[in-house]
Design a protein around this motif. Structure first.
Motif, short mmCIF file in Angstrom:
data_model
loop_
_atom_site.label_atom_id
_atom_site.label_comp_id
_atom_site.label_asym_id
_atom_site.label_seq_id
_atom_site.Cartn_x
_atom_site.Cartn_y
_atom_site.Cartn_z
N THR A 10 -4.14 58.56 6.68
CA THR A 10 -4.21 58.24 8.16
C THR A 10 -4.52 56.77 8.32
OG1 THR A 10 -4.97 58.99 10.45
CG2 THR A 10 -6.47 59.53 8.69
N TYR A 27 -0.43 65.15 12.75
CA TYR A 27 -0.55 65.67 11.23
C TYR A 27 1.05 66.15 10.73
CZ TYR A 27 -1.92 67.50 6.77
OH TYR A 27 -2.44 68.00 5.46
N PRO A 158 -7.91 72.18 9.68
CA PRO A 158 -7.13 71.02 8.97
C PRO A 158 -6.90 71.25 7.52
CG PRO A 158 -8.86 70.03 10.30
CD PRO A 158 -9.01 71.58 10.40
N GLU A 162 -3.14 72.35 5.70
CA GLU A 162 -2.73 71.40 4.32
C GLU A 162 -2.43 72.43 3.42
OE1 GLU A 162 -3.42 70.52 0.52
OE2 GLU A 162 -5.02 71.47 1.29
N PHE A 194 -7.77 65.77 10.12
CA PHE A 194 -6.58 66.10 9.46
C PHE A 194 -6.16 64.94 8.34
CE2 PHE A 194 -6.15 68.96 12.89
CZ PHE A 194 -5.45 69.84 12.35
#
Ligand SMILES: Cc1ncc(C[n+]2csc(CCOP(=O)(O)OP(=O)(O)O)c2C)c(N)n1
Length: 588
Positions: A10, A27, A158, A162, A194
């Motif tokens: 990010t 995300y 998060p 994932e 995230f």
């Protein structure tokens, strides 16, 4: 090495907090998610608010099963996970069938479901499923998801998302559920929460000595067969399969899901095995001295109920089985060697080692295959031009093949459409045949075509389906209109659940409960008119010669089209065997 959907690190400022739904949406964008299929509910509108402001398209369906099949179709056509968003309770139960269908065909999918507010667990808030445990709805998905997650704390969201993307794609792909209490979507999370992305994964390949052993076995066998399942197509391994087959002059048989693994006109292609297979394919498999099976469950329909008289006689045939999932190996047949590997990497290694390798003479193998395929086709090829009305199913297939470009998608349902295409319809571009095999869900085709068209807007996408399958959920027409997806539904209309009607007639002499009737008379709904009522195109075929032009116009149109082709309920030939036929007993 093959890669997962992964995201770059990010670049957001790492200070302050931001609403979880917004961070989740960003995300998903970074993971490359282009589209989410779903249906709204009060538990998920926080996420819809964020999605609506993002680059991601939201395809809003009128039934969650449709959304799940569409996400499934999208995943099959792209190789990337389909993303499904559903409300709790009835939304989640409606979507069950579609998610289970994806699971049984090993399709990667991430299901995001809203749930009751976490602070009301167990107090019977509106629509909570809690008969055995508080906030228990995620358990409904346990039998068919690779993993069901309920997120209990916002900070876990998060990590869980994932994990879901990771797990849906690694090993044998499949759906993963993430069940999220609605308050967590609105939670404030530190910016940058995230940040963890799914890892790049090197998939398993074959050891050098295993490669040598398999190539040696194929080269020295007298009557070897390569047997390809859906795993070959999902691994995009057709080129490698052809290279191996050609290097050692080995014929290729396939499962229903494996159809398209080699061009239909490839001289080494035998065709589909099993109950709805072809005689040459069943015979070459049954009399093989070695079968190397890749990416297949060796499932019942393709194996003629594992009866050694029809499709596979293992032993004495020796079996080598390569699959992504070790649990598939040696389940139904004694197996000389099992190998857990990605189909493309395995086939690539085998083809490389086989290049230039001397092998046993195969005699006039190619001529035998051509003769066998021609002889079987002679049973129906005269029907390709039949003017009969209601139409012959073979004429419908022939018109469809002529009208749809080779790279166009044919999405089937269950019934004559699936069985007939698997057996008789030439596919020349791998991956263009999409069908429900494991769960064999009636209602898949009409909805999955939406996801397929979404994935490839510039390629033709036709759902070839029965009138039973189409009428399970005709709301797909409205969804295609809203989403601007000019798909074509070609409805093979035999005024009933024809395949089951045929089976009941064969064993019981009538088709009670299987045909569409009103006051004892056949009942035909006008699906073409239904399409027009939705603002789409609807064409009722009133003579066989109308179908070809109708298909061409539909494929050129910028609106979705329903083409309804009244059809005789003729059975698909069954050169194999299905044990259910020994079960039925007729009483007085
Ligand atoms: C959801 C679901 N219910 C029931 C079945 C059992 N089934 C298999 S084929 C079939 C008939 C399908 O009818 P139609 O779509 O009209 O196609 P046809 O058999 O007439 O070609 C049925 C009911 C199924 N596969 N899926």
């Amino acid at each position: 090495m093959s890669t997962l959907v992964t995201a770059p690190a990010t670049t957001e400022p790492q200070t302050g907090t931001r609403i979880a739904a917004y961070q989740l949406t960003e995300y998903l964008e970074r993971l490359g998610v282009e589209v989410v299929f779903g249906l709204c509910g009060h538990t998920i509108i926080a996420l819809l608010d964020a999605l609506g402001k993002s680059r991601i398209r939201f395809i809003s369906t009128r039934h969650e099963q449709v959304a799940a099949h569409a996400a499934d179709g999208y995943a099959r056509a792209t190789g990337r996970p389909g993303v499904l968003l559903t409300h709790l309770g009835p939304g989640l139960t409606n979507a069950c069938t579609g998610v289970a269908n994806a699971a049984l065909d090993s399709i990667p999918m991430v299901v995001i479901a809203g749930d009751v507010p976490s602070y009301y667990y167990g107090r019977h808030p509106h629509q909570e499923v809690n008969l055995h445990q508080d906030a228990d709805q995620f358990q409904i998905y346990r039998p068919f998801c690779k993993r069901v997650y309920r997120v209990d704390r916002a900070e876990d969201l998060p990590r869980t998302i994932e994990r879901a993307f990771h797990l849906s794609q690694v090993g044998r792909p499949g759906p993963v559920l993430v069940d999220i209490p609605m308050d967590l979507f609105s939670a404030e999370l530190p910016v940058g929460s995230f940040s963890k992305v799914p890892a790049e994964i090197a998939r398993p390949t074959l050891d050098a000595d295993v490669v040598t052993r398999i190539v040696e076995a194929l080269a020295t066998a007298e009557r070897p067969v390569l047997y390809a399942g859906g795993g070959v197509l999902s691994a995009r391994a057709s080129v490698e399969l052809a290279a191996l087959a050609e290097a050692l002059e080995v014929p290729v048989a396939h499962t229903l899901m494996g159809k398209g693994c080699l061009r239909d006109d490839h001289p080494l292609l035998l065709g589909q095995t099993g109950f709805w297979g072809t005689p040459i394919s069943n015979e070459k498999c049954r009399t093989a001295d070695l079968i190397v099976a890749i990416g297949t469950r060796l499932a019942e329909a393709n194996s003629s109920s594992w009866d050694t008289r029809y499709t596979f006689a293992i032993p004495p045939t020796r079996l080598i089985h390569i699959d992504a999932d070790e649990t598939e190996i040696a389940r139904n047949y004694p197996t000389e060697l099992g190998a857990v590997a990605d189909a493309r990497l395995a086939l690539s290694a085998l083809a490389h080692a086989a290049r230039g390798r001397r092998h046993q003479s195969r005699g006039p193998l190619r001529e035998e295959i051509a003769r066998g395929r021609r002889a079987f086709a002679e049973n129906w090829d005269h029907q390709w031009s039949s003017n009969q009305y209601p139409m012959r199913p073979e004429r419908i297939l022939s018109e469809l093949r002529q009208a749809v470009p080779a790279d166009g998608f044919i999405v089937t349902d269950v019934g004559w459409n699936k069985n007939g295409v698997g057996q008789q319809f030439p596919i020349t571009v791998p991956g263009t045949f999409i069908t429900p095999s494991g769960l064999a869900t009636m209602g898949f085709g009409p909805a999955a075509v939406l996801g397929v068209k979404m994935a490839h807007p510039n390629r033709a996408a036709v759902a070839l389906i029965g009138d039973g399958g189409f009428s399970t959920n005709p709301s797909v027409i409205a969804t295609a209109m809203e989403a601007n997806l000019p798909v074509v539904w070609l409805v093979m209309d035999n005024a009933g659940f024809g395949t089951i009607a045929g089976l009941e007639s064969q064993h019981y002499g009538w088709n009670f409960g299987c045909m569409f009737e009103r006051c004892g008379q056949p009942y035909r709904a006008d699906y073409a008119a239904m399409a027009r009522a939705c603002g789409a195109r609807g064409v009722m075929i009133s003579s066989a010669s109308e179908l070809g032009p109708a298909l061409r116009e539909a494929l050129a149109a910028d609106l979705p089209t329903v083409i309804q082709a009244p059809m005789e309920n003729a059975p698909t030939p069954t050169p194999g065997y299905w044990n259910i036929n020994d079960i039925y007993k007729k009483g007085e």
